[in-house]
Design a protein around this motif. Structure first.
Motif, short mmCIF file in Angstrom:
data_model
loop_
_atom_site.label_atom_id
_atom_site.label_comp_id
_atom_site.label_asym_id
_atom_site.label_seq_id
_atom_site.Cartn_x
_atom_site.Cartn_y
_atom_site.Cartn_z
N ALA A 175 0.74 -1.07 0.00
CA ALA A 175 -0.02 -0.08 0.04
C ALA A 175 0.82 1.30 -0.08
N ASN A 176 0.45 2.01 -0.65
CA ASN A 176 1.29 3.43 -0.93
C ASN A 176 0.23 4.56 -0.49
N THR A 177 0.73 5.76 0.28
CA THR A 177 -0.08 6.75 0.40
C THR A 177 0.56 7.86 -0.19
N PHE A 178 -0.28 9.27 -0.48
CA PHE A 178 0.32 10.35 -1.37
C PHE A 178 -0.44 11.27 -0.79
N ARG A 179 0.30 12.13 0.08
CA ARG A 179 -0.13 13.38 0.83
C ARG A 179 0.54 14.73 0.47
N PHE A 180 -0.12 15.58 -0.09
CA PHE A 180 0.58 16.97 -0.61
C PHE A 180 -0.17 17.98 -0.14
N GLY A 181 0.51 19.07 0.11
CA GLY A 181 -0.04 20.50 0.71
C GLY A 181 0.13 20.96 1.94
N ASP A 182 0.21 22.27 1.94
CA ASP A 182 0.46 22.76 3.35
C ASP A 182 0.01 24.20 3.18
N PRO A 183 -1.06 24.74 3.89
CA PRO A 183 -1.74 24.15 5.10
C PRO A 183 -2.81 23.09 4.57
N GLY A 184 -2.97 23.38 3.20
CA GLY A 184 -4.40 22.33 2.85
C GLY A 184 -3.52 20.89 2.61
N ILE A 185 -4.64 20.16 2.05
CA ILE A 185 -4.19 18.65 1.66
C ILE A 185 -4.98 18.27 0.47
N GLU A 186 -4.07 17.34 0.01
CA GLU A 186 -4.55 16.41 -1.46
C GLU A 186 -4.30 15.11 -0.82
N TYR A 187 -5.16 14.12 -0.89
CA TYR A 187 -4.87 13.10 -0.23
C TYR A 187 -5.31 11.82 -0.87
N TYR A 188 -4.67 10.92 -1.37
CA TYR A 188 -5.26 9.57 -1.96
C TYR A 188 -4.26 8.32 -1.99
N THR A 189 -4.68 7.13 -2.08
CA THR A 189 -3.71 6.08 -1.67
C THR A 189 -4.00 5.07 -2.81
N THR A 190 -2.91 3.92 -2.82
CA THR A 190 -3.19 2.79 -3.51
C THR A 190 -2.75 1.45 -2.68
N ALA A 191 -3.53 0.34 -3.14
CA ALA A 191 -3.07 -0.94 -2.58
C ALA A 191 -2.86 -1.97 -3.84
N PHE A 192 -1.90 -2.78 -3.78
CA PHE A 192 -1.54 -3.51 -4.96
C PHE A 192 -1.68 -5.09 -4.26
N THR A 193 -2.14 -5.69 -5.09
CA THR A 193 -2.18 -7.42 -4.65
C THR A 193 -2.46 -7.97 -5.85
N GLU A 194 -2.12 -9.26 -6.07
CA GLU A 194 -2.68 -10.16 -7.20
C GLU A 194 -2.35 -9.49 -8.42
N GLY A 195 -1.46 -8.69 -8.64
CA GLY A 195 -1.01 -7.93 -10.04
C GLY A 195 -1.94 -6.66 -10.19
N LYS A 196 -2.81 -6.34 -9.57
CA LYS A 196 -3.61 -5.24 -9.61
C LYS A 196 -3.51 -4.22 -8.74
N LEU A 197 -3.48 -2.74 -9.27
CA LEU A 197 -3.46 -1.68 -8.47
C LEU A 197 -4.72 -1.14 -8.26
N GLU A 198 -5.34 -0.95 -6.97
CA GLU A 198 -6.38 -0.45 -6.55
C GLU A 198 -6.01 1.09 -6.20
N VAL A 199 -6.79 1.94 -6.78
CA VAL A 199 -6.70 3.33 -6.35
C VAL A 199 -7.96 3.91 -5.52
N SER A 200 -7.59 4.55 -4.41
CA SER A 200 -8.63 5.23 -3.79
C SER A 200 -9.15 6.33 -4.20
N GLN A 201 -10.45 6.89 -3.74
CA GLN A 201 -10.75 8.15 -3.95
C GLN A 201 -9.82 9.32 -3.55
#
Length: 348
Positions: free
Chosen positions: A255-281
């Motif tokens: 799993a990977n997280t991506f968090r950008f911004g200061d003072p605000g925030i942009e945030y999304y994440t991923t999970a990889f299993t069985e050859g597939k990358l799922e991407v969050s909202q």
């Protein structure tokens, strides 16, 4: 709808044991008013304890293993954890100090201003070959730790490896959070010399593409931040995840997280299993309250989702919403219930 997570079918639904140092976080304000007011607010935390606290709050059998001195403060802390329904049976009483750190509210632990006071703490002085791991792992089906643990001292790094060998032999599911704290790696070893030896035992590895590069040696385009597009970040998440699973065959989820911004925030994440990358909202806000513990909350959310046999995409959605919600909570650990987390998940 994805199929249920296969590995969970082998679980006996035992305790989820989190291992790490309990810390007192002291929060001086940046203007120095704490001197005039003679007051320093503090929180009880530590990366792994934040995970244990969230899991207990969400109704899972959460246990915690740390080392504390045997004194009045520790008695109060143990009582505090037990009130939160965290099993403290495994806690080791030894040494003389509880670790602390100083960080103003709203600041990130990666902030240059963080001040650690953890040398010679009870946890830092844990020794290999002194712990009865068979007893510690009684009734445990999931073991969680972070890369902060082996950063504390060579002894703790060796204790981690000792624990992982026993947990792996017992078929206990193992998760690792690749937390990187540059100020802690001070005993002559770099993370790349220690973490790969521990990662080989793990079933789930969580972090981000930068931490994986720093600690596991996965590839990273030096221009990734300069390019700065979501598409490019997700491409790196795919490559990093594939590299980790190829290098560490026991690992089934990355799993990977991506968090950008200061003072605000942009945030999304991923999970990889069985050859597939799922991407969050993706979540965003103009301002947040407290960055500390958001990653721990994400880790807890993943554990919760997989333990509950949610499909990977749903587990990722829960974890991401929980982590985002934590950004607006003034403490080290989340106070959002599982129902509140589900209610905040965006509809696709």
């Amino acid at each position: 709808m994805l199929p249920s997570v296969k590995i969970i079918s082998t679980f006996n639904y035992g305790k989820i044991l989190s291992f790490g140092e309990l810390l007192l976080r002291i929060c001086p304000d940046t203007e120095g008013n704490w001197l005039k007011e003679n007051s320093l607010p503090f929180y009880v935390g530590g990366a792994e304890l934040n995970v244990a606290t969230a899991l207990a709050l969400w109704g899972l059998p959460s246990a915690y293993f740390t080392a504390l001195p045997k004194n009045m403060l520790s008695e109060h802390l143990i009582s505090y954890l037990q009130q939160k329904k965290i099993d403290t049976t495994a806690v080791l009483f030894q040494g003389n100090r509880i670790g602390t750190y100083y960080l103003p509210k709203g600041k990130d632990l990666k902030n240059a201003g963080v001040i650690y006071d953890r040398n010679y703490s009870s946890f830092a002085e844990i020794k290999p070959k002194t712990i009865d791991w068979d007893a510690v792992f009684t009734g445990v089906s999931w073991f969680h730790f972070s890369a902060i643990c082996p950063a504390v001292s060579q002894n703790v790094a060796e204790v981690c490896e000792e624990a992982l060998k026993v947990a792996s032999a017992k078929n206990i599911f193992i998760s690792l959070d690749l937390n990187y704290r540059a100020k802690l790696w001070k005993y002559g070893k770099e993370p790349i010399e220690i973490i790969p030896k521990l990662a080989q035992y793990c079933d789930l590895i969580m972090g981000n593409i930068w931490a994986a590069n720093q600690m596991l040696g996965t590839g990273l385009d030096e221009n990734v931040q300069e390019i700065g597009t979501k598409e490019n970040y997700l491409n790196h998440a795919q490559k990093t995840s594939e590299a980790i699973i190829k290098t560490y065959p026991k690992c089934k989820y990355v799993a990977n997280t991506f968090r950008f911004g200061d003072p605000g925030i942009e945030y999304y994440t991923t999970a990889f299993t069985e050859g597939k990358l799922e991407v969050s909202q993706e979540y965003s806000a103009a301002k947040i309250l407290d960055k500390v513990g958001s990653g721990d909350c994400f880790m807890a959310g993943l554990i919760y989702g997989l333990y509950k046999k949610l499909p990977v995409k749903e587990a990722l959605g829960f974890a991401t919403a929980a982590a985002y919600g934590k950004l607006f909570i003034e403490s080290d650990a989340t106070t959002m219930s599982a129902d509140e987390v589900f209610k905040t998940i965006k509809n696709e």
